[in-house]
Design a protein around this motif. Structure first.
Motif, short mmCIF file in Angstrom:
data_model
loop_
_atom_site.label_atom_id
_atom_site.label_comp_id
_atom_site.label_asym_id
_atom_site.label_seq_id
_atom_site.Cartn_x
_atom_site.Cartn_y
_atom_site.Cartn_z
N ASN A 3 31.37 30.75 85.88
CA ASN A 3 31.18 31.00 84.45
C ASN A 3 32.53 30.78 83.78
O ASN A 3 33.46 31.55 83.99
CB ASN A 3 30.68 32.42 84.25
CG ASN A 3 30.23 32.69 82.83
OD1 ASN A 3 30.66 32.03 81.90
ND2 ASN A 3 29.37 33.67 82.68
N ILE A 4 32.63 29.73 82.99
CA ILE A 4 33.89 29.36 82.34
C ILE A 4 33.72 29.54 80.83
O ILE A 4 32.76 29.03 80.25
CB ILE A 4 34.27 27.91 82.67
CG1 ILE A 4 34.40 27.75 84.19
CG2 ILE A 4 35.56 27.51 81.96
CD1 ILE A 4 34.56 26.32 84.65
N HIS A 22 29.67 42.79 85.38
CA HIS A 22 29.06 43.94 86.05
C HIS A 22 27.73 43.57 86.70
O HIS A 22 27.43 44.03 87.80
CB HIS A 22 28.87 45.10 85.08
CG HIS A 22 30.16 45.76 84.70
ND1 HIS A 22 30.80 46.65 85.53
CD2 HIS A 22 30.94 45.65 83.61
CE1 HIS A 22 31.91 47.07 84.96
NE2 HIS A 22 32.03 46.47 83.79
N LYS A 23 26.95 42.74 86.03
CA LYS A 23 25.63 42.39 86.55
C LYS A 23 25.71 41.51 87.79
O LYS A 23 24.98 41.70 88.76
CB LYS A 23 24.82 41.68 85.46
CG LYS A 23 23.41 41.33 85.88
CD LYS A 23 22.62 40.74 84.73
CE LYS A 23 21.20 40.42 85.16
NZ LYS A 23 20.41 39.84 84.05
N PRO A 27 33.64 36.80 88.85
CA PRO A 27 34.63 36.66 87.77
C PRO A 27 34.15 35.69 86.70
O PRO A 27 33.30 34.83 86.95
CB PRO A 27 35.86 36.12 88.48
CG PRO A 27 35.32 35.38 89.65
CD PRO A 27 34.08 36.14 90.08
N VAL A 28 34.69 35.83 85.52
CA VAL A 28 34.53 34.86 84.45
C VAL A 28 35.89 34.19 84.28
O VAL A 28 36.91 34.88 84.15
CB VAL A 28 34.09 35.55 83.13
CG1 VAL A 28 34.09 34.55 81.98
CG2 VAL A 28 32.72 36.18 83.29
N ALA A 39 41.23 34.93 85.11
CA ALA A 39 39.96 35.27 85.72
C ALA A 39 39.72 36.74 85.41
O ALA A 39 40.59 37.57 85.64
CB ALA A 39 39.98 35.03 87.22
N VAL A 40 38.57 37.05 84.84
CA VAL A 40 38.23 38.42 84.45
C VAL A 40 37.09 38.89 85.34
O VAL A 40 36.12 38.16 85.56
CB VAL A 40 37.80 38.46 82.96
CG1 VAL A 40 37.42 39.86 82.55
CG2 VAL A 40 38.90 37.93 82.07
N MET A 41 37.21 40.12 85.86
CA MET A 41 36.14 40.67 86.71
C MET A 41 36.07 42.17 86.50
O MET A 41 36.98 42.78 85.95
CB MET A 41 36.40 40.35 88.18
CG MET A 41 37.65 40.98 88.75
SD MET A 41 37.99 40.52 90.45
CE MET A 41 38.61 38.87 90.24
N SER A 42 34.96 42.76 86.96
CA SER A 42 34.80 44.21 86.84
C SER A 42 35.77 44.91 87.79
O SER A 42 36.24 44.33 88.78
CB SER A 42 33.37 44.62 87.18
OG SER A 42 33.12 44.44 88.56
N ILE A 43 36.05 46.15 87.48
CA ILE A 43 36.92 46.96 88.35
C ILE A 43 36.32 47.07 89.74
O ILE A 43 37.02 46.98 90.75
CB ILE A 43 37.14 48.37 87.74
CG1 ILE A 43 37.91 48.28 86.44
CG2 ILE A 43 37.81 49.31 88.73
CD1 ILE A 43 39.35 47.86 86.58
#
Length: 87
Positions: A3-4, A22-23, A27-28, A39-43
């Motif tokens: 997912n970019i 979360h779902k 990472p995004v 890169a962003v991801m949930s904790i």
């Protein structure tokens, strides 16, 4: 498929990105000026990833100990752990 998203989505569509992370526990990838930047991801996903790295390091250390013949009997290790926990 990754997912970019453009960096503007962090500001304008933060909740959407958060829900995705979360779902799907993925990472995004965030771009800046068309180039990969973050890169962003949930904790939760981050902590699982770090846990895997720590486990891999322990396995690597154990493999090196075996190669260098630096092994201890399991009973000695368990006794040491038990003593540490009771002190």
């Amino acid at each position: 498929m990754p997912n970019i998203r453009p960096s503007s989505d962090l500001r304008n569509k933060y909740n959407e990105i958060s829900e995705f992370c979360h779902k799907y526990s993925e990472p995004v990838y965030i771009t800046k000026n068309g180039q990969g930047d973050l890169a962003v991801m949930s904790i939760e996903t981050y902590e699982k990833l770090i846990g895997k790295f720590e486990l891999y390091k322990l396995i690597e250390d154990g493999t090196e100990a075996i190669k260098n013949n630096k092994r201890k009997p399991a009973e000695d290790v368990f006794d040491f752990i038990e003593n540490e926990l009771t002190e």
